[in-house]
Design an enzyme around this catalytic site. Structure first.
Site, PDB file in Angstrom:
ATOM      1  N   LYS A 206      13.456   7.949 -12.704  1.00 59.54           N
ATOM      2  CA  LYS A 206      13.761   8.121 -14.121  1.00 59.54           C
ATOM      3  C   LYS A 206      13.420   9.534 -14.586  1.00 59.54           C
ATOM      4  O   LYS A 206      14.192  10.176 -15.292  1.00 59.54           O
ATOM      5  CB  LYS A 206      12.991   7.092 -14.954  1.00 59.54           C
ATOM      6  CG  LYS A 206      13.322   7.129 -16.443  1.00 59.54           C
ATOM      7  CD  LYS A 206      12.561   6.054 -17.218  1.00 59.54           C
ATOM      8  CE  LYS A 206      13.034   4.672 -16.883  1.00 59.54           C
ATOM      9  NZ  LYS A 206      12.410   3.638 -17.745  1.00 59.54           N
ATOM     10  N   GLU A 212       6.148  10.985  -5.088  1.00 59.50           N
ATOM     11  CA  GLU A 212       6.627  10.594  -3.769  1.00 59.50           C
ATOM     12  C   GLU A 212       8.129  10.833  -3.635  1.00 59.50           C
ATOM     13  O   GLU A 212       8.610  11.347  -2.613  1.00 59.50           O
ATOM     14  CB  GLU A 212       6.304   9.119  -3.500  1.00 59.50           C
ATOM     15  CG  GLU A 212       4.838   8.759  -3.552  1.00 59.50           C
ATOM     16  CD  GLU A 212       4.369   8.333  -4.932  1.00 59.50           C
ATOM     17  OE1 GLU A 212       3.328   7.677  -5.022  1.00 59.50           O
ATOM     18  OE2 GLU A 212       5.052   8.663  -5.938  1.00 59.50           O
ATOM     19  N   GLY A 267      11.133  -0.485 -14.173  1.00 58.80           N
ATOM     20  CA  GLY A 267      11.498  -0.203 -12.789  1.00 58.80           C
ATOM     21  C   GLY A 267      11.657  -1.437 -11.929  1.00 58.80           C
ATOM     22  O   GLY A 267      12.615  -1.546 -11.151  1.00 58.80           O
ATOM     23  N   ARG A 268      10.751  -2.394 -12.056  1.00 59.16           N
ATOM     24  CA  ARG A 268      10.815  -3.589 -11.206  1.00 59.16           C
ATOM     25  C   ARG A 268      11.890  -4.582 -11.655  1.00 59.16           C
ATOM     26  O   ARG A 268      12.079  -5.613 -11.012  1.00 59.16           O
ATOM     27  CB  ARG A 268       9.446  -4.253 -11.137  1.00 59.16           C
ATOM     28  CG  ARG A 268       8.857  -4.647 -12.481  1.00 59.16           C
ATOM     29  CD  ARG A 268       7.387  -5.050 -12.339  1.00 59.16           C
ATOM     30  NE  ARG A 268       6.726  -5.300 -13.601  1.00 59.16           N
ATOM     31  CZ  ARG A 268       6.185  -4.378 -14.377  1.00 59.16           C
ATOM     32  NH1 ARG A 268       6.268  -3.105 -14.035  1.00 59.16           N
ATOM     33  NH2 ARG A 268       5.572  -4.698 -15.493  1.00 59.16           N
ATOM     34  N   GLU A 353       2.612  -6.717 -10.522  1.00 55.69           N
ATOM     35  CA  GLU A 353       2.650  -5.564 -11.425  1.00 55.69           C
ATOM     36  C   GLU A 353       2.875  -6.020 -12.860  1.00 55.69           C
ATOM     37  O   GLU A 353       2.442  -5.352 -13.808  1.00 55.69           O
ATOM     38  CB  GLU A 353       3.749  -4.584 -10.994  1.00 55.69           C
ATOM     39  CG  GLU A 353       3.620  -3.207 -11.650  1.00 55.69           C
ATOM     40  CD  GLU A 353       4.521  -2.165 -11.005  1.00 55.69           C
ATOM     41  OE1 GLU A 353       4.117  -1.590  -9.975  1.00 55.69           O
ATOM     42  OE2 GLU A 353       5.639  -1.948 -11.512  1.00 55.69           O
ATOM     43  N   HIS A 384       3.003 -20.428  12.668  1.00 59.01           N
ATOM     44  CA  HIS A 384       2.167 -20.152  13.828  1.00 59.01           C
ATOM     45  C   HIS A 384       1.078 -19.132  13.499  1.00 59.01           C
ATOM     46  O   HIS A 384       0.515 -18.516  14.405  1.00 59.01           O
ATOM     47  CB  HIS A 384       3.039 -19.653  14.981  1.00 59.01           C
ATOM     48  CG  HIS A 384       3.981 -20.702  15.488  1.00 59.01           C
ATOM     49  ND1 HIS A 384       3.676 -21.543  16.536  1.00 59.01           N
ATOM     50  CD2 HIS A 384       5.211 -21.076  15.057  1.00 59.01           C
ATOM     51  CE1 HIS A 384       4.685 -22.374  16.750  1.00 59.01           C
ATOM     52  NE2 HIS A 384       5.629 -22.104  15.860  1.00 59.01           N
ATOM     53  N   LYS A 512      -1.668   7.084 -10.278  1.00 57.84           N
ATOM     54  CA  LYS A 512      -0.866   8.319 -10.240  1.00 57.84           C
ATOM     55  C   LYS A 512      -1.659   9.502 -10.785  1.00 57.84           C
ATOM     56  O   LYS A 512      -1.674  10.596 -10.203  1.00 57.84           O
ATOM     57  CB  LYS A 512       0.414   8.144 -11.061  1.00 57.84           C
ATOM     58  CG  LYS A 512       1.444   7.195 -10.474  1.00 57.84           C
ATOM     59  CD  LYS A 512       2.647   7.118 -11.395  1.00 57.84           C
ATOM     60  CE  LYS A 512       3.698   6.155 -10.881  1.00 57.84           C
ATOM     61  NZ  LYS A 512       4.855   6.064 -11.818  1.00 57.84           N
TER      62      LYS A 512
END
Length: 551
Positions: A206, A212, A267-268, A353, A384, A512
């Site tokens: 955005k 990153e 964002g999510r 979040e 398992h 951040k």
């Protein structure tokens, strides 16, 4: 004490839990042959079997009383109406507008947003069709063969999960690769074997400044330049989904290759927008629209169905039941489809979040549990490994089993065995195994009486472990869209009950901020950065290990 924990609806559930806790689900099934039929619900191509929960009709009625008391109906309407329910950031929450039917009159008050969404989708369609048809050429005139999607968080997890889930629909000669981690190894590994002349980069940020994402984009551009390309060629190989047009164009991206993001989409919750560009490139725009239609169908169900017959509401309130009245700290997602293997990781971000909060919308500290730890994986692999804890562990860990009735790859009896494992696990968790059953199972064995007695105790399974089972005919773009929207609304409902703002993420922001301060300390020994003794030691250790630059 909070108003919530002192409320009448909460007190009624606390009292009810004391009476229901000693009861066992296996007895309920024996006493009520109609239980499974009554506790089943279908919507938007999905069927939910919630009969294997430690809940009866009274439980569900009391849970719905709690939802009503907490204003679910009012807040549900407020979200769809575009009211500013993200009160800490003063934003509306309208990811549902991204998949809205533009002809639906209910969206008329949001006509400007719907128009912007439709314009973005049409721009996406044109771009996707050009790339998939081989009509978008790189700087040497070659068609695009590989797409590298660069993002992080919601710009990465949603598109990657959806892409993996829909592998049967992939373009036969176009590959998509995802990069999120700032670890240089991540992008180095992705770029190995790719041809700069036929590679397209999609950067999703955005701000066009996420640390990153920007670092990976700059490294991608440097790799691109190493092929002999120049700044004038960037426009043919880089596009961006961003709000920061100035930064993106200064980077070299043509303004015509920019796709919008809006502050009313978190964002999510953004894979339905141009953030989903990599998905559309991989499966085609028409199938991307099918994802939107599946989600829109679940939106309609969530808005229109009575809460007692509302799939997201039922799942959410059962989760509240375990988190707050059975002291459950976790929730496991088990996907019985290899293509859905990334779903639990995606749902971790969506849920944790959103509802990993200890402060209410009004700023009061909570005195009750909020979001659980979400974890899980592929079902048969888990059987398992960690299913042992589900069956015999001491904690109540609710489970969601997700099972398509048909496979995209029907090989021999594989799908029959997969289904039998899925359904058998839900039965075993509910039913368990008594001591008498374990002893009968061992009868006639060669064990001594002492060994038999000991072994039988170890084979006892308490059962009474809750689960939901979600069925669909097959994993398709439509059913995947509905499934993701189901969990979005489930998360929202729980946030309403817990009085949280499910749409900010200040814990993420703190990480951040401090990360940027530490980076300054790593780069410049004279930087005025306050560090605690532990962090200072770690920074100094890192500095000492770095190769020294010769002056």
């Amino acid at each position: 004490m909070s108003q919530l924990t002192q409320s009448a609806a909460w007190a009624a559930l606390e009292q009810h839990q004391k009476s229901i806790a000693p009861q066992h689900m296996r007895d309920w099934f024996k006493a009520d042959p109609q239980r499974a039929e009554r506790m089943r619900l279908s919507a938007a191509g999905l069927t939910l079997d919630y009969s294997k929960n430690r809940a009866n009709d009274e439980t569900l009625s009391l849970l719905m009383d709690l939802a009503k008391q907490q204003g679910l109906n009012k807040l549900r309407v407020a979200m769809f109406s575009g009211e500013t329910i993200n009160n800490t950031e003063q934003r509306a929450v309208l990811h549902t507008a991204l998949r809205a039917n533009p002809s639906d009159s209910a969206w008329q008050p949001q006509a400007d947003k719907i128009e912007a969404v439709q314009a973005s989708l049409e721009k996406m369609r044109d771009f996707v069709e050009q790339v998939r048809a081989g009509q978008w050429h790189g700087y040497t005139g070659k068609a695009i063969t590989d797409v590298v999607s660069i993002g992080i968080g919601g710009s990465f997890l949603g598109p990657k999960m959806a892409s993996e889930s829909l592998k049967p629909y992939w373009h036969e000669s176009l590959s998509v690769h995802y990069v999120a981690n700032v670890d240089g190894t991540a992008i180095a590994d992705k770029l190995k074997g790719l041809d700069p002349e036929t590679t397209l980069f999609v950067t999703s940020s955005k701000s066009f400044g996420t640390q990153e994402t920007l670092a990976n984009t700059l490294s991608a551009r440097a790799w691109f330049y190493e092929s002999g390309a120049g700044k004038q060629d960037v426009a043919k190989h880089f596009v961006a989904v961003t709000s920061n047009i100035k930064a993106a164009t200064e980077f070299g991206i043509d303004e015509n290759n920019l796709f919008p993001m809006w502050d009313w989409v978190g964002g999510r919750y953004s894979m339905w927008s141009a953030i989903g560009m990599p998905i559309a490139l991989l499966i085609g725009f028409e199938r991307f629209e099918e994802i939107l239609k599946g989600a829109e169908a679940m939106d309609t169900h969530f808005m229109e169905a009575p809460i007692e017959q509302n799939m997201p509401v039922l799942m959410a309130m059962l989760g509240v039941w375990y988190a707050n009245f059975f002291d459950s700290h976790a929730h496991v997602i088990l996907s019985y489809d290899h293509y859905l293997r990334a779903l639990p990781g995606y749902l971790q971000q969506l849920d944790m979040e959103s509802n990993g909060k200890n402060v209410t919308r009004s700023g009061e500290l909570v005195d009750y549990h909020t979001g659980p730890v979400i974890w899980g994986g592929e079902g048969t692999n888990g059987q398992h490994a960690y299913h042992q804890l589900l069956h015999q562990g001491t904690r109540v860990i609710p489970a969601d089993f997700i099972m398509p009735l048909k496979s995209h790859n029907p090989i021999g009896e594989h799908h029959d065995m997969l289904a039998s494992n899925c359904f058998g696990q839900t039965q075993a968790l509910m039913q368990g195994k008594t001591l008498a059953e374990a002893q009968a199972e061992l009868a006639g064995s060669q064990h001594s009486p002492e060994q038999l007695s000991l072994l039988a105790k170890h084979k006892v399974m308490p059962g009474n472990k809750p689960s939901n089972t979600i069925l669909m005919e097959r994993v398709t773009p439509y059913t995947l869209g509905a499934l993701i929207a189901l969990y979005e609304h489930r998360t929202f409902v729980q946030g309403v009950v817990w009085e949280l703002n499910s749409f900010d993420q200040w814990g993420v922001e703190l990480g951040k901020q401090l990360g940027n301060s530490v980076l300054s300390a790593i780069r410049d020994t004279h930087a005025e950065v306050e560090l605690d003794a532990s962090t200072e030691y770690l920074v100094n250790s890192f500095r000492q290990a770095k190769p020294q630059t010769l002056g």
